[in-house]
Design an enzyme around this catalytic site. Structure first.
Site, short mmCIF file in Angstrom:
data_model
loop_
_atom_site.label_atom_id
_atom_site.label_comp_id
_atom_site.label_asym_id
_atom_site.label_seq_id
_atom_site.Cartn_x
_atom_site.Cartn_y
_atom_site.Cartn_z
CE LYS A 118 -4.31 -0.90 2.15
NZ LYS A 118 -5.43 -0.58 2.97
CB THR A 147 18.63 8.35 0.87
OG1 THR A 147 17.50 8.10 0.25
CG2 THR A 147 19.72 8.95 0.02
C1 R5P Z 1 15.77 11.87 -3.19
O1 R5P Z 1 16.19 11.84 -4.32
C2 R5P Z 1 15.91 13.08 -2.07
O2 R5P Z 1 16.94 14.00 -2.55
C3 R5P Z 1 16.16 12.20 -0.95
O3 R5P Z 1 17.66 11.64 -1.01
C4 R5P Z 1 15.10 11.18 -0.39
O4 R5P Z 1 13.82 11.74 -0.73
C5 R5P Z 1 15.25 10.91 0.95
O5 R5P Z 1 14.16 9.72 1.28
P1 R5P Z 1 14.51 8.84 2.16
O6 R5P Z 1 14.83 9.60 3.52
O7 R5P Z 1 13.17 7.97 2.46
O8 R5P Z 1 15.83 7.57 1.66
#
Ligand code: R5P
Length: 285
Positions: free
Chosen positions: A187, A219
């Site tokens: 989801k 990330t």
């Molecule tokens: C992605 O392209 C953004 O710049 C960030 O790296 C990303 O959105 C971070 O998301 P998350 O913390 O869920 O990995």
């Protein structure tokens, strides 16, 4: 007549801005109420309003505020939205997908917004003035302020972003990230990181990792792990927008980050850089 009239939403009180308080309340059934408490006819108005947490409600409140300002004949309506919601889908990757960033821009424009001022907007990927789906956007970056603060915590650091999208924040150096596809049976719309590669040496060096946002933290955590494996010393993680979902602040520290620094675009325990100061320096407030 003042040069501009600043109206501050209740969800921005912690930014300590001088301005008039907007009345924004919620009815018992969850719907919103907004009232402009002063005459704005012929005025250049700056509205400061957060759209996170609670992006849908925050946006609806902003639509009400902006429409009413137009109704009351404000001359110019600038909306300061520190974290621009729905900024991650500005393209249709698969046929049939709604392009939510575009829809939000169109709606704000249709309500009467003259310009949005925001910070490190995900789909713009650089600082400056843009027009997106008819909406004027002034995209400011908190990179300089975050890096200045992080530099006080380390020595002669390498500055990098965890992917190419935020390389404008690091000054051009970036790691390379690949995401997979959405899992059709889930989801939650989320694409796992399948690869994160680095093509430069960090052994025995301090590193500042900078990104526009830390959402689930996947990330940054992956980037910190990669840096640790490659022998980096101190790692300072910086992001303009710290959402810190899934307990990612603690997970980042456990992965080996020495410190995490975010701006106050979203209020958190690591908000250490002021967006209001930047707005004042740019003459917007
Ligand atoms: C992605 O392209 C953004 O710049 C960030 O790296 C990303 O959105 C971070 O998301 P998350 O913390 O869920 O990995």
């Amino acid at each position: 007549m003042a040069e501009r009239l600043v109206l501050v939403s209740p969800n921005c009180f912690d930014l300590k801005l001088s301005g008039l308080d907007l009345e924004v309340k919620t009815f018992p059934d969850g719907e919103d109420y907004a009232r402009i408490p002063v005459s704005v006819e012929g005025e250049k108005v700056v509205v400061v309003h957060r759209c996170y947490p609670g992006q849908d409600q925050g946006l609806l409140q902003l639509f009400l505020i902006v429409s009413q300002l137009r109704e009351m004949k404000a001359k110019k309506i600038t909306c300061v939205v520190p974290y621009f919601p729905y900024a991650r889908q500005d393209k249709r990757v698969k046929e049939g997908e709604a392009v939510s960033a575009g829809v939000v821009c169109q709606l704000l424009k249709a309500c009467g917004c003259s310009e949005v001022v925001t910070f490190d907007c995900h789909f713009l990927k650089k600082e400056g003035k843009f027009k997106h789906e008819g909406l004027n956007i002034n995209n400011l970056s908190m990179a300089k302020e975050l890096i200045e603060k992080a530099k006080r915590e380390c020595t002669d650091p390498i500055i990098t972003s965890p992917d190419v999208g935020a390389s404008y924040m690091s000054g051009g150096k970036n790691m390379e990230k690949k995401r997979g596809d959405y899992n059709a049976s889930e989801k939650t719309a989320y694409r796992d990181i399948v690869e994160l590669n680095m093509h430069f040496d960090v052994s025995c060096r301090d590193v500042i990792l900078i990104d526009d946002m830390i959402s689930t933290g996947s990330t940054m955590i992956r980037a910190v792990e990669t840096l640790k494996k490659a022998g980096a010393s101190k790692i300072i993680c910086c992001a303009t927008h710290g959402l810190f979902l899934n307990n990612s602040l603690d997970k980042l520290l456990s992965a080996g980050a020495s410190k995490i620094i975010a701006s106050d675009s979203i209020s958190s325990s690591v908000s250490a850089v002021s967006t209001a100061e930047k707005l004042r320096a740019k003459g917007i407030l």
